[in-house]
Design an enzyme around this catalytic site. Sequence first.
Site, short mmCIF file in Angstrom:
data_model
loop_
_atom_site.label_atom_id
_atom_site.label_comp_id
_atom_site.label_asym_id
_atom_site.label_seq_id
_atom_site.Cartn_x
_atom_site.Cartn_y
_atom_site.Cartn_z
N LYS A 113 4.98 8.86 -5.62
CA LYS A 113 5.76 9.69 -4.69
C LYS A 113 6.27 10.96 -5.34
O LYS A 113 6.36 12.00 -4.70
CB LYS A 113 6.93 8.89 -4.10
N LYS A 196 -3.85 2.04 0.77
CA LYS A 196 -3.10 1.22 1.72
C LYS A 196 -2.84 2.00 3.01
O LYS A 196 -2.73 3.23 2.98
CB LYS A 196 -1.81 0.68 1.09
N LYS A 199 2.23 5.27 6.64
CA LYS A 199 2.69 6.22 7.64
C LYS A 199 2.59 7.65 7.14
O LYS A 199 2.57 8.58 7.93
CB LYS A 199 4.11 5.90 8.07
N1 AQP Z 1 -0.30 -1.27 4.31
C1 AQP Z 1 0.59 -2.26 4.16
N2 AQP Z 1 0.19 -3.54 4.03
C2 AQP Z 1 1.08 -4.54 3.88
N3 AQP Z 1 2.42 -4.35 3.87
C3 AQP Z 1 2.87 -3.10 4.00
N4 AQP Z 1 4.13 -2.59 4.03
C4 AQP Z 1 4.05 -1.25 4.20
N5 AQP Z 1 2.77 -0.86 4.28
C5 AQP Z 1 2.00 -2.00 4.15
C6 AQP Z 1 5.33 -3.39 3.89
O1 AQP Z 1 6.27 -2.97 4.86
C7 AQP Z 1 7.59 -3.15 4.36
C8 AQP Z 1 8.41 -1.92 4.61
O2 AQP Z 1 8.03 -0.92 3.72
P1 AQP Z 1 8.82 0.42 3.59
O3 AQP Z 1 9.96 0.51 4.48
O4 AQP Z 1 9.01 0.66 2.14
O5 AQP Z 1 7.74 1.33 4.15
P2 AQP Z 1 6.66 2.01 3.30
O6 AQP Z 1 6.01 1.06 2.35
O7 AQP Z 1 7.32 3.21 2.73
O8 AQP Z 1 5.68 2.42 4.39
P3 AQP Z 1 4.52 3.37 4.12
O9 AQP Z 1 3.80 3.45 5.39
O10 AQP Z 1 3.78 2.94 2.91
O11 AQP Z 1 5.24 4.74 3.85
P4 AQP Z 1 4.94 5.69 2.67
O12 AQP Z 1 3.57 6.18 2.92
O13 AQP Z 1 6.00 6.75 2.80
O14 AQP Z 1 5.04 4.91 1.38
C9 AQP Z 1 7.45 -3.51 2.89
O15 AQP Z 1 7.63 -4.91 2.73
C10 AQP Z 1 6.03 -3.13 2.58
O16 AQP Z 1 5.50 -3.94 1.55
#
Ligand code: AQP
Length: 333
Positions: A113, A196, A199
């Site tokens: 990040k 992965k 979003k």
């Molecule tokens: N692709 C994924 N597969 C399985 N689990 C996932 N999680 C997120 N993406 C996947 C799980 O969702 C929960 C919340 O995660 P968060 O609030 O930290 O969201 P995030 O991981 O920031 O979501 P993104 O989409 O991956 O955002 P960016 O791109 O900004 O990093 C966690 O339990 C996570 O494991």
Amino acid sequence: TPRVFSGIQPSGGLTLGNYLGAMKRFVQMQDEGRFETIYCMVDLHAITVWQDPAALTANTRELAAFFMAAGIDPEKSILFNQARVPEHAQLAWIFNCVARMGWMKRMTQWKDKAGKNAENASLGLFGYPALMAADILIYHATHVPVGDDQKQHLELTRDVAIKFNHDFGVDFFPITEPVIEGEATRVMSLRDGSKKMSKSDPSDASRINMGDDADAIAQKIRKARTDPEPLPSEAEGLAERPEAKNLVSIYAALSDRTIAEVMPEIGGKPFSEFKPMLADLAVDKLSPISAEMRRLTADPAEIDRTLARGAERAREIAAPILQRTYEIVGLLT
Ligand code: AQP
């Protein structure tokens, strides 16, 4: 009773990855009845990167609606937003003084990040895992259901608990167990089987959003990248085929079965046959959730009341643990 804590950031745009990797497990653990379950919208984590204030408020309510629409019952589980329970930030400060710089620098999420521009990343983004340790340990949670991407942060949470207990010669914070289970602990991008589903991916076609309508879901699955071979007849045949494996994992997770259990039904099918089956299943499972989310977000005041009640219940657990932590550290209160 064993206690579960987990959270999701209200940073906008919920994906199928959040649903299968996190939310579905949250609901199962609530319904098993074996755990006390505590679920949180981690708004303080979200602001480690820039969030437009009005959008943050709306996204927090939308996320609350997602929790409830997916099956979290605010009577059975404790459901709240992090900012309303100041003990999270208070314990995080103590953990900032326990955790080491070197631990943080090794975090792959930090490296991803902050990227090449680490000098310009917020201090909060660097310290993110210490706040996450506090989220979990302020409840003495024993189990944390998360997707595979959070594994390293949970190891750091264990290291923080071990170091705190050791430094102060106490047996106070539990050593938390990650719960990384299910057929879709790592949902991959629909455009690239090595990334992965996220979003923040610039391509909307790479993910299924919780708000996508039936047409959008069907179209994204139809266009999902695959190899040209039909599906193998056995699960083992998926090993070297990341895109195929991803779609089959999604199919299994959505239908509450294992990959081995779905193979007799779908094995050997060409993608032209399998993809419409997957699209129908996804629409079937996801559209009631998005409809319920729309219904719930129409009444923001009710959402706010629910979260305020959840925060009161959370503080009843968190306040005495923070008090005891301060005593252990030697802080006068
Ligand atoms: N692709 C994924 N597969 C399985 N689990 C996932 N999680 C997120 N993406 C996947 C799980 O969702 C929960 C919340 O995660 P968060 O609030 O930290 O969201 P995030 O991981 O920031 O979501 P993104 O989409 O991956 O955002 P960016 O791109 O900004 O990093 C966690 O339990 C996570 O494991």
